[in-house]
Design an enzyme around this catalytic site. Structure first.
Site, mmCIF file in Angstrom:
data_model
loop_
_atom_site.group_PDB
_atom_site.id
_atom_site.type_symbol
_atom_site.label_atom_id
_atom_site.label_comp_id
_atom_site.label_asym_id
_atom_site.label_seq_id
_atom_site.Cartn_x
_atom_site.Cartn_y
_atom_site.Cartn_z
ATOM 1 N N SER A 125 0.813 -1.159 0.080
ATOM 2 C CA SER A 125 -0.203 -0.014 0.222
ATOM 3 C C SER A 125 0.848 1.223 -0.004
ATOM 4 C CB SER A 125 -0.841 -0.079 1.326
ATOM 5 O OG SER A 125 -1.521 1.039 1.535
ATOM 6 N N TYR A 153 -3.614 -0.786 9.825
ATOM 7 C CA TYR A 153 -3.425 -0.937 8.387
ATOM 8 C C TYR A 153 -2.120 -0.266 8.195
ATOM 9 C CZ TYR A 153 -4.564 -1.031 3.423
ATOM 10 O OH TYR A 153 -4.492 -1.055 2.168
HETATM 11 P P1 NAP Z 1 -11.543 -5.201 -1.229
HETATM 12 O O1 NAP Z 1 -12.563 -5.062 -2.321
HETATM 13 O O2 NAP Z 1 -12.155 -5.025 -0.027
HETATM 14 O O3 NAP Z 1 -11.036 -6.733 -1.408
HETATM 15 C C1 NAP Z 1 -10.414 -7.417 -0.120
HETATM 16 C C2 NAP Z 1 -10.155 -8.796 -0.579
HETATM 17 O O4 NAP Z 1 -9.746 -9.509 0.592
HETATM 18 C C3 NAP Z 1 -11.936 -9.487 -0.790
HETATM 19 O O5 NAP Z 1 -11.641 -10.483 -1.682
HETATM 20 C C4 NAP Z 1 -12.095 -9.976 0.600
HETATM 21 O O6 NAP Z 1 -12.969 -10.915 0.685
HETATM 22 C C5 NAP Z 1 -10.593 -10.474 1.130
HETATM 23 N N1 NAP Z 1 -10.650 -10.870 2.218
HETATM 24 C C6 NAP Z 1 -10.632 -10.055 3.494
HETATM 25 N N2 NAP Z 1 -10.745 -10.775 4.560
HETATM 26 C C7 NAP Z 1 -10.538 -12.036 4.304
HETATM 27 C C8 NAP Z 1 -10.724 -13.211 5.029
HETATM 28 N N3 NAP Z 1 -10.631 -13.255 6.540
HETATM 29 N N4 NAP Z 1 -10.265 -14.310 4.503
HETATM 30 C C9 NAP Z 1 -10.376 -14.399 3.075
HETATM 31 N N5 NAP Z 1 -10.532 -13.247 2.439
HETATM 32 C C10 NAP Z 1 -10.690 -12.036 2.887
HETATM 33 O O7 NAP Z 1 -10.300 -4.288 -1.260
HETATM 34 P P2 NAP Z 1 -9.160 -4.193 -2.506
HETATM 35 O O8 NAP Z 1 -9.063 -2.966 -2.583
HETATM 36 O O9 NAP Z 1 -9.501 -5.056 -3.629
HETATM 37 O O10 NAP Z 1 -8.205 -4.866 -1.677
HETATM 38 C C11 NAP Z 1 -7.168 -5.516 -1.943
HETATM 39 C C12 NAP Z 1 -5.879 -5.407 -1.593
HETATM 40 O O11 NAP Z 1 -5.332 -4.367 -2.013
HETATM 41 C C13 NAP Z 1 -6.037 -5.246 0.122
HETATM 42 O O12 NAP Z 1 -4.734 -6.037 0.564
HETATM 43 C C14 NAP Z 1 -5.856 -4.142 0.179
HETATM 44 O O13 NAP Z 1 -5.314 -3.634 1.597
HETATM 45 C C15 NAP Z 1 -4.872 -3.662 -0.826
HETATM 46 N N6 NAP Z 1 -4.988 -2.326 -1.136
HETATM 47 C C16 NAP Z 1 -6.014 -1.482 -1.885
HETATM 48 C C17 NAP Z 1 -6.148 -0.033 -2.400
HETATM 49 C C18 NAP Z 1 -7.158 0.340 -2.749
HETATM 50 O O14 NAP Z 1 -7.083 1.595 -3.332
HETATM 51 N N7 NAP Z 1 -8.314 -0.153 -3.050
HETATM 52 C C19 NAP Z 1 -4.762 0.501 -2.029
HETATM 53 C C20 NAP Z 1 -3.827 0.017 -1.491
HETATM 54 C C21 NAP Z 1 -3.707 -1.461 -0.978
HETATM 55 P P3 NAP Z 1 -14.564 -10.815 0.940
HETATM 56 O O15 NAP Z 1 -15.168 -10.158 -0.098
HETATM 57 O O16 NAP Z 1 -15.072 -12.194 1.319
HETATM 58 O O17 NAP Z 1 -14.568 -9.897 2.309
#
Ligand code: NAP
Length: 252
Positions: free
Chosen positions: A144, A157
């Site tokens: 991140s 986080y």
């Molecule tokens: P998201 O749409 O909230 O996706 C998060 C994913 O993690 C979902 O598939 C969720 O599954 C899964 N997850 C969470 N807890 C879990 C658990 N206990 N067991 C299994 N799966 C679990 O968010 P995203 O933005 O795509 O995030 C993906 C990654 O990118 C994360 O590590 C996040 O920190 C990172 N990130 C995102 C951004 C951004 O701007 N979006 C920026 C920097 C980093 P469920 O749907 O079942 O909850």
């Protein structure tokens, strides 16, 4: 040069692949030729269809990654799927928002468990299999901007993602000599569930947009190329980096 980005015959494991960045990464890897094990606790039906449309085979592995209980099974089920596990994308992650002064132990532990502890032990199980077979592989951690910056109201986080950058470097140092590349991608501000609260807050939304040189929130598809690069032979001499894909945010 195309061969340097070809994943034909490889099997990737992508955690949290049902939505957002994980789904986009799974589809991008399939587009480069990989079969993909989709790991998570929610239905992967949409991602399975998209991976198939991109030309890859998909298998869903049900796992709640809030504890390390499923990590060995994830590797075993992947091996039962195609007989191999070449690429691991540690994408699943959660965020909890509250002022540091009021932040609870429960919100600290929940985030650290998914974002850091399970990532480490799943990577360990993945690497043990590669090492037992004398094979190399690729680990891609989804870090991140909070691996570089402090942020506000997300103490666990920021701690988890800063820790993940350090863990990426440590694992790279230990495993590079075994042919395992460990790197990370640091997404900027992407339009997913994770950032919905920010986009719904008009002040935060315009402040964030105003600071992104590219002038728009990242779309999940804009992350796929970096994931393919770090999964492919093109990055064989790349170890321990945290690659920002952020529309220029960190350059500002
Ligand atoms: P998201 O749409 O909230 O996706 C998060 C994913 O993690 C979902 O598939 C969720 O599954 C899964 N997850 C969470 N807890 C879990 C658990 N206990 N067991 C299994 N799966 C679990 O968010 P995203 O933005 O795509 O995030 C993906 C990654 O990118 C994360 O590590 C996040 O920190 C990172 N990130 C995102 C951004 C951004 O701007 N979006 C920026 C920097 C980093 P469920 O749907 O079942 O909850």
């Amino acid at each position: 040069m195309a061969a340097s980005f070809d994943l034909t015959g490889k099997t990737a494991i992508v955690t949290g692949a049902n939505t957002g960045l994980g789904q986009a990464i799974a589809v991008a890897l399939a587009g480069a030729g990989a079969d993909v094990a989709l790991v998570g606790r929610s239905s992967m039906a949409d991602t399975e269809a998209a991976v198939s449309a991109a030309g890859g085979r998909a298998k869903t592995i049900q796992a709640d990654l809030s504890t390390i209980e499923p990590v060995n099974r994830v590797i075993e089920e992947t091996l039962a799927f195609t007989g191999r596990a070449d690429i691991l994308v540690n994408n699943a992650g959660i965020i909890r928002r509250a002022d540091a002064i009021n932040f609870t132990e429960a919100d600290w532990d929940a985030v650290m468990d998914v974002n850091l502890k399970t990532v480490f032990f799943l990577s360990q199980a993945f690497a043990k299999n590669l090492i037992s077979e004398s094979k190399g592989g690729k680990i891609i951690n989804i870090a991140s901007l909070l691996s570089f910056q402090g942020g506000i109201r997300i103490p666990s986080y920021t701690a988890s993602k800063s820790g993940l950058a350090g863990l990426t470097r440590l694992l790279a140092c230990e495993w590079a000599g075994k042919g395992i590349n460990v790197n990370a991608i640091a997404p900027g501000y992407f339009s997913t569930n994770n950032t919905e609260a920010l986009r719904n807050d008009p002040d935060r939304n315009s402040a964030i947009l105003g600071r992104i040189p590219a002038g728009h929130w990242g779309q999940p598809e804009e992350l796929g190329g970096a994931a393919v690069f770090l999964a492919a032979p093109a990055s064989d001499y790349v170890h321990g980096i945290v690659l920002p894909v952020d529309g220029g945010w960190l350059a500002r």
